[in-house]
Design a protein around this motif. Structure first.
Motif, PDB file in Angstrom:
ATOM      1  N   ILE A 164     -20.838 -92.507  60.457  1.00 49.56           N
ATOM      2  CA  ILE A 164     -21.351 -91.847  59.004  1.00 49.56           C
ATOM      3  C   ILE A 164     -22.843 -91.814  58.991  1.00 49.56           C
ATOM      4  N   SER A 165     -23.489 -90.888  58.450  1.00 47.89           N
ATOM      5  CA  SER A 165     -24.749 -90.883  58.371  1.00 47.89           C
ATOM      6  C   SER A 165     -25.023 -91.868  56.829  1.00 47.89           C
ATOM      7  N   TYR A 166     -26.191 -92.255  57.010  1.00 47.99           N
ATOM      8  CA  TYR A 166     -26.765 -93.088  56.147  1.00 47.99           C
ATOM      9  C   TYR A 166     -26.707 -92.555  54.575  1.00 47.99           C
ATOM     10  N   HIS A 167     -27.050 -91.334  54.575  1.00 45.89           N
ATOM     11  CA  HIS A 167     -26.816 -90.507  53.207  1.00 45.89           C
ATOM     12  C   HIS A 167     -25.382 -90.453  53.015  1.00 45.89           C
ATOM     13  N   TYR A 194     -24.124 -91.968  49.417  1.00 41.97           N
ATOM     14  CA  TYR A 194     -23.460 -91.080  48.550  1.00 41.97           C
ATOM     15  C   TYR A 194     -22.104 -91.700  48.192  1.00 41.97           C
ATOM     16  N   THR A 195     -21.244 -92.143  49.191  1.00 47.19           N
ATOM     17  CA  THR A 195     -19.853 -92.668  49.135  1.00 47.19           C
ATOM     18  C   THR A 195     -20.082 -93.816  48.262  1.00 47.19           C
ATOM     19  N   HIS A 196     -20.935 -94.804  48.476  1.00 50.69           N
ATOM     20  CA  HIS A 196     -21.232 -95.956  47.697  1.00 50.69           C
ATOM     21  C   HIS A 196     -21.238 -95.755  46.104  1.00 50.69           C
ATOM     22  N   LYS A 197     -22.138 -94.547  46.015  1.00 51.86           N
ATOM     23  CA  LYS A 197     -22.680 -94.309  44.394  1.00 51.86           C
ATOM     24  C   LYS A 197     -21.212 -93.876  43.722  1.00 51.86           C
ATOM     25  N   ASP A 217     -25.670-103.274  44.607  1.00 50.93           N
ATOM     26  CA  ASP A 217     -26.153-102.030  43.915  1.00 50.93           C
ATOM     27  C   ASP A 217     -26.295-100.887  44.760  1.00 50.93           C
ATOM     28  N   VAL A 218     -26.399 -99.751  44.456  1.00 47.03           N
ATOM     29  CA  VAL A 218     -26.116 -98.704  45.485  1.00 47.03           C
ATOM     30  C   VAL A 218     -27.730 -98.560  45.918  1.00 47.03           C
ATOM     31  N   PRO A 219     -27.573 -98.551  47.030  1.00 44.64           N
ATOM     32  CA  PRO A 219     -29.117 -98.530  47.986  1.00 44.64           C
ATOM     33  C   PRO A 219     -29.774 -97.119  47.625  1.00 44.64           C
TER      34      PRO A 219
END
Length: 132
Positions: free
Chosen positions: A23-26, A30-33, A61-63
């Motif tokens: 999975i890409s970092y972005h 985005y999934t975390h968010k 918290d969302v990075p």
């Protein structure tokens, strides 16, 4: 042959590696968010021990994703809620471990031992040669 040997069942039980995703970092950010944003609608309110609720409580918290952070991350998927002690005693796991040991034994045996009539003779002869 697959049905007779139950190869798929054996492979399912014998493979001890966990699945892995890339999975890409972005995508991860985005999934975390999204999980944080919609947590109230996807987590049951009445079950304090719900696995998703436990995981969401552990999230920080969302990075922040920066422009250069487009590299892929390899994540090993493990079930942190699995009861690891119960896995060792199931008949399927005992069967898989036995088959795995027999396969390893056959690989190590000399070819002439494998030309015997039955498994008992092969094992007896293997024991005799290993004692020498």
């Amino acid at each position: 042959a697959e049905e007779f040997l139950q190869v798929n069942r054996y492979n399912d039980l014998a493979i001890k590696t966990s699945p892995v995703i890339l999975i890409s970092y972005h995508e991860l950010v985005y999934t975390h968010k999204l999980l944080k944003k919609h947590a109230n609608s996807i987590i049951p309110k009445d079950d304090a021990k719900d696995p998703l609720k436990v995981i969401m409580n552990d999230l920080t918290d969302v990075p922040i994703a920066h422009e250069g952070d487009d590299k892929e991350v390899q994540l090993e998927l493990i079930n942190r809620f699995a009861d690891r002690t119960a896995d060792a005693i199931t008949p399927e796991n005992v069967y898989a471990q036995t088959v795995e040991m027999v396969v390893q034994l056959f690989r190590k045996l000399q070819v002439e031992l494998l030309k015997k009539d039955n498994l008992l003779t092969i094992f007896e002869d293997a024991l005799k040669t290993s004692d020498k």
